[in-house]
Design a protein around this motif. Structure first.
Motif, PDB file in Angstrom:
ATOM      1  N   ALA A 199     136.483 -45.850  19.522  1.00  0.00           N
ATOM      2  CA  ALA A 199     137.159 -46.972  20.360  1.00  0.00           C
ATOM      3  C   ALA A 199     137.540 -48.100  19.994  1.00  0.00           C
ATOM      4  N   ASP A 200     136.364 -48.682  19.342  1.00  0.00           N
ATOM      5  CA  ASP A 200     135.264 -49.695  19.094  1.00  0.00           C
ATOM      6  C   ASP A 200     136.122 -49.735  17.745  1.00  0.00           C
ATOM      7  N   LEU A 201     136.445 -49.181  17.126  1.00  0.00           N
ATOM      8  CA  LEU A 201     136.642 -48.651  15.686  1.00  0.00           C
ATOM      9  C   LEU A 201     138.371 -50.009  14.783  1.00  0.00           C
ATOM     10  N   VAL A 202     138.812 -50.250  16.380  1.00  0.00           N
ATOM     11  CA  VAL A 202     140.003 -50.928  15.938  1.00  0.00           C
ATOM     12  C   VAL A 202     139.771 -51.969  15.116  1.00  0.00           C
ATOM     13  N   GLU A 203     138.993 -53.113  15.925  1.00  0.00           N
ATOM     14  CA  GLU A 203     138.711 -54.678  15.284  1.00  0.00           C
ATOM     15  C   GLU A 203     137.464 -54.217  13.879  1.00  0.00           C
TER      16      GLU A 203
END
Length: 232
Positions: free
Chosen positions: A168-172
């Motif tokens: 989930a953290d990969l977006v930014e």
């Protein structure tokens, strides 16, 4: 800007697992140094597209405002080197990242709290580094007053893996390091457990960690780094 600390131990305890033990030279001064470090927003121009510069500046300044409040709360405590819990958690997180970069030669990424749009009930990892093989290592930092908080850090890592918070953290994160994020999607990743520690003997501390139920899971990836931050 580097945040100073004292290195107490740096050892490989088994394949792909490194143990570091450090201590802040002064908690109050460390907080001021952390604020100076976080205030350097030059990474925005260096790592993000021009169209997003203002957006990242707004997010970063919100974190800085929060941090100023944390420093002010610590400053009114009577003990010379006493800090509030929120401040202690920042110390564990930032010093752990600093030590990994300085002692292992890894590359730091700005703290997620600085560049992410924060959402309640949706926690993510506290800090991130790139190792010598350019693999993303997700770091979790825990502080527990008067305790060795490795159990909390390891259990949080395992829970986050199960809940796919790293994904989930990969977006930014993709905006900052797209090539390395693609490697995470291919399964290349590792973890860092940073935690407050007491004066417990290092060998005994390591033995206790290796017997922790979540240690085996956390070390089952590209790399695991354990960082004990002596807070007493």
């Amino acid at each position: 800007m580097a945040v100073s600390y004292t290195l107490k131990d740096n050892k490989s305890i088994e394949a792909k697992v490194t143990f570091l033990r450090i201590a802040p030279n002064s908690k109050r001064q460390t907080l001021n140094d952390i604020f100076t470090k976080l205030s350097d927003l030059s990474w925005i121009n260096r790592m993000t597209p021009p169209a997003l510069h203002k957006s990242f500046e707004v997010r970063a300044k919100r974190t800085l405002d929060k941090f100023v409040d944390i420093i002010d709360k610590s400053a009114i405590l009577p003990a010379v080197d006493a800090v509030v819990t929120d401040a202690a958690e920042y110390i564990v997180s930032v010093l752990a990242q600093e030590a990994i970069v300085s002692e292992l030669g890894y590359r730091e990424i700005p703290l997620p709290e600085v560049y992410k749009q924060q959402k309640s009930q949706n926690p993510g990892f506290d800090f991130i580094v790139l190792n010598a093989r350019d693999v993303v290592l997700f770091g979790e930092a825990k502080f527990e007053s008067g305790k060795n908080a490795y159990g909390s850090a390891l259990s949080q890592i395992v829970r986050f893996i199960s809940e796919q918070n790293d994904i989930a953290d990969l977006v930014e994160l993709y905006i900052l390091i797209p090539v390395q994020v693609n490697r995470v999607n291919q399964g290349d990743k590792g973890f860092i457990a940073a935690f407050s520690s007491t004066n417990l003997n290092t060998n005994r501390l390591i033995n206790n960690i290796q017997n922790n139920i979540n240690y085996k899971t956390a070390k089952g990836y590209d790399e695991l780094i354990l960082v004990a931050v002596d807070m007493l």
